[in-house]
Scaffold this motif. Sequence first.
Motif, PDB file in Angstrom:
ATOM      1  N   GLY A 194      37.684  61.021 -25.751  1.00 50.79           N
ATOM      2  CA  GLY A 194      37.137  60.630 -27.046  1.00 50.79           C
ATOM      3  C   GLY A 194      37.004  61.812 -27.978  1.00 50.79           C
ATOM      4  O   GLY A 194      37.616  62.860 -27.769  1.00 50.79           O
ATOM      5  N   ARG A 195      36.158  61.649 -29.002  1.00 53.54           N
ATOM      6  CA  ARG A 195      35.925  62.703 -29.996  1.00 53.54           C
ATOM      7  C   ARG A 195      34.480  63.165 -29.933  1.00 53.54           C
ATOM      8  O   ARG A 195      33.568  62.365 -29.779  1.00 53.54           O
ATOM      9  CB  ARG A 195      36.231  62.198 -31.413  1.00 53.54           C
ATOM     10  CG  ARG A 195      37.704  61.998 -31.700  1.00 53.54           C
ATOM     11  CD  ARG A 195      37.933  61.771 -33.191  1.00 53.54           C
ATOM     12  NE  ARG A 195      39.352  61.579 -33.466  1.00 53.54           N
ATOM     13  CZ  ARG A 195      39.951  60.405 -33.482  1.00 53.54           C
ATOM     14  NH1 ARG A 195      39.249  59.302 -33.226  1.00 53.54           N
ATOM     15  NH2 ARG A 195      41.240  60.315 -33.734  1.00 53.54           N
ATOM     16  N   VAL A 196      34.304  64.463 -30.089  1.00 52.18           N
ATOM     17  CA  VAL A 196      32.956  65.021 -30.120  1.00 52.18           C
ATOM     18  C   VAL A 196      32.249  64.520 -31.379  1.00 52.18           C
ATOM     19  O   VAL A 196      32.754  64.677 -32.496  1.00 52.18           O
ATOM     20  CB  VAL A 196      32.995  66.559 -30.103  1.00 52.18           C
ATOM     21  CG1 VAL A 196      31.587  67.131 -30.296  1.00 52.18           C
ATOM     22  CG2 VAL A 196      33.597  67.060 -28.792  1.00 52.18           C
ATOM     23  N   GLU A 197      31.076  63.917 -31.187  1.00 53.84           N
ATOM     24  CA  GLU A 197      30.287  63.386 -32.302  1.00 53.84           C
ATOM     25  C   GLU A 197      29.267  64.415 -32.790  1.00 53.84           C
ATOM     26  O   GLU A 197      29.094  64.612 -33.987  1.00 53.84           O
ATOM     27  CB  GLU A 197      29.566  62.113 -31.850  1.00 53.84           C
ATOM     28  CG  GLU A 197      28.856  61.364 -32.948  1.00 53.84           C
ATOM     29  CD  GLU A 197      29.785  60.496 -33.775  1.00 53.84           C
ATOM     30  OE1 GLU A 197      29.291  59.870 -34.730  1.00 53.84           O
ATOM     31  OE2 GLU A 197      30.991  60.430 -33.463  1.00 53.84           O
ATOM     32  N   LEU A 226      27.686  65.229 -27.383  1.00 50.01           N
ATOM     33  CA  LEU A 226      27.748  63.772 -27.503  1.00 50.01           C
ATOM     34  C   LEU A 226      29.181  63.397 -27.866  1.00 50.01           C
ATOM     35  O   LEU A 226      29.718  63.860 -28.878  1.00 50.01           O
ATOM     36  CB  LEU A 226      26.789  63.265 -28.571  1.00 50.01           C
ATOM     37  CG  LEU A 226      26.813  61.747 -28.826  1.00 50.01           C
ATOM     38  CD1 LEU A 226      26.320  60.981 -27.594  1.00 50.01           C
ATOM     39  CD2 LEU A 226      25.985  61.388 -30.055  1.00 50.01           C
ATOM     40  N   VAL A 227      29.802  62.566 -27.020  1.00 48.50           N
ATOM     41  CA  VAL A 227      31.193  62.160 -27.228  1.00 48.50           C
ATOM     42  C   VAL A 227      31.252  60.678 -27.548  1.00 48.50           C
ATOM     43  O   VAL A 227      30.636  59.859 -26.852  1.00 48.50           O
ATOM     44  CB  VAL A 227      32.042  62.445 -25.969  1.00 48.50           C
ATOM     45  CG1 VAL A 227      33.484  61.970 -26.171  1.00 48.50           C
ATOM     46  CG2 VAL A 227      32.017  63.931 -25.634  1.00 48.50           C
ATOM     47  N   ARG A 228      31.965  60.343 -28.609  1.00 45.51           N
ATOM     48  CA  ARG A 228      32.264  58.943 -28.877  1.00 45.51           C
ATOM     49  C   ARG A 228      33.474  58.577 -28.028  1.00 45.51           C
ATOM     50  O   ARG A 228      34.564  59.126 -28.200  1.00 45.51           O
ATOM     51  CB  ARG A 228      32.567  58.698 -30.346  1.00 45.51           C
ATOM     52  CG  ARG A 228      32.838  57.227 -30.659  1.00 45.51           C
ATOM     53  CD  ARG A 228      33.073  56.970 -32.131  1.00 45.51           C
ATOM     54  NE  ARG A 228      33.278  55.555 -32.367  1.00 45.51           N
ATOM     55  CZ  ARG A 228      32.326  54.661 -32.562  1.00 45.51           C
ATOM     56  NH1 ARG A 228      31.061  55.058 -32.545  1.00 45.51           N
ATOM     57  NH2 ARG A 228      32.613  53.395 -32.764  1.00 45.51           N
ATOM     58  N   VAL A 229      33.286  57.662 -27.098  1.00 43.65           N
ATOM     59  CA  VAL A 229      34.331  57.314 -26.141  1.00 43.65           C
ATOM     60  C   VAL A 229      35.357  56.401 -26.799  1.00 43.65           C
ATOM     61  O   VAL A 229      35.010  55.370 -27.389  1.00 43.65           O
ATOM     62  CB  VAL A 229      33.726  56.631 -24.897  1.00 43.65           C
ATOM     63  CG1 VAL A 229      34.823  56.281 -23.894  1.00 43.65           C
ATOM     64  CG2 VAL A 229      32.685  57.526 -24.246  1.00 43.65           C
TER      65      VAL A 229
END
Length: 324
Positions: free
Chosen positions: A75-78, A31-34
């Motif tokens: 983005g960052r991996v959530e 799950l990536v926070r875009v």
Amino acid sequence: MKAFVYREYGTSEVLQLEDVAVPEPGDEQVLVRVIAASVNPYDWHHLTGKPYLVRLMAGFRRPKEPTMLGADMAGRVESVGSAVTRWRPGDEVFGMRSGAFGEYVVCGQDRLARKPANVTFEQAAAVPMAGLTALQSLRDKGKVKAGQQVLIIGASGGVGTLAVQLAKAFGAHVTAVCSTRNVETVRGLGADRVIDYTGEDFVHSGHRYDLILDGPGNRSIRDRRRVLARNGILVMYSGPKKNRWVGPLLSTLRVSLASSFGTQKMTGMMTSNSKADLDLLGQLMAQGKVTPWIERTHPLVELPRAIDYVGTGHARGKVVITIG
């Protein structure tokens, strides 16, 4: 989460910014926070359902679920699934995945590359689709080699601006074709020679090229043969969008048929989502050999405006959406 959704084909007016559920990653998903996403002609084609060939994949009468646009993102991996070994929460990544015009997106762990620390999220988001197209056109279809003469038509577009830099990284001598307003920018990207098509016709320049990358596809096959070396290769990665049934594919089919005659090779291009190639593009960005040219940035709420602009066919470099 906030995301743009469309449930029918049409103009940007059919896009709706809605609250939708945050997707849940599977065992081998991330799950990536875009934080940033970029707009491609691909998005415009899927939004409008044109050419109609798009509807064979996306749905004939109306788009299939999930009806979220966007492919390029950074983005960052959530969070990660139980079987994910490559990524951890907090990792900065970029890649391609449907639904990028939203606050979160789920990706397979092998569909992402690490974002270099010296590259912004906006820059990383600008690269995947255009960068893969440029790289695979040059290296895989065009068989580019150091010292070759390479002509890039449409050098100020999203693919073209990256192709200029990649061709230089491969050691080629690059001639770029663009309009007056883009000459200095394209020269700054590393082109050895820039032809302003408003004042000079590359067909009558007297030069021949080992490799031609053609995005606009608005010259006759005879014209392109005239500037292609005897054993040269022409790669079409796009083309005119006028045909409502197959769009740019019509030009690709024509050049492929023409390639059956003579020693010159003319071929189309189908981009492949490759983690190895994304990793390579990340390395080249980290080394400063490839830097995407971002013409405009828009917040997520202005996505319809950004897609309208890209749909005109006159966008320069990349158009990026800031989300996170």
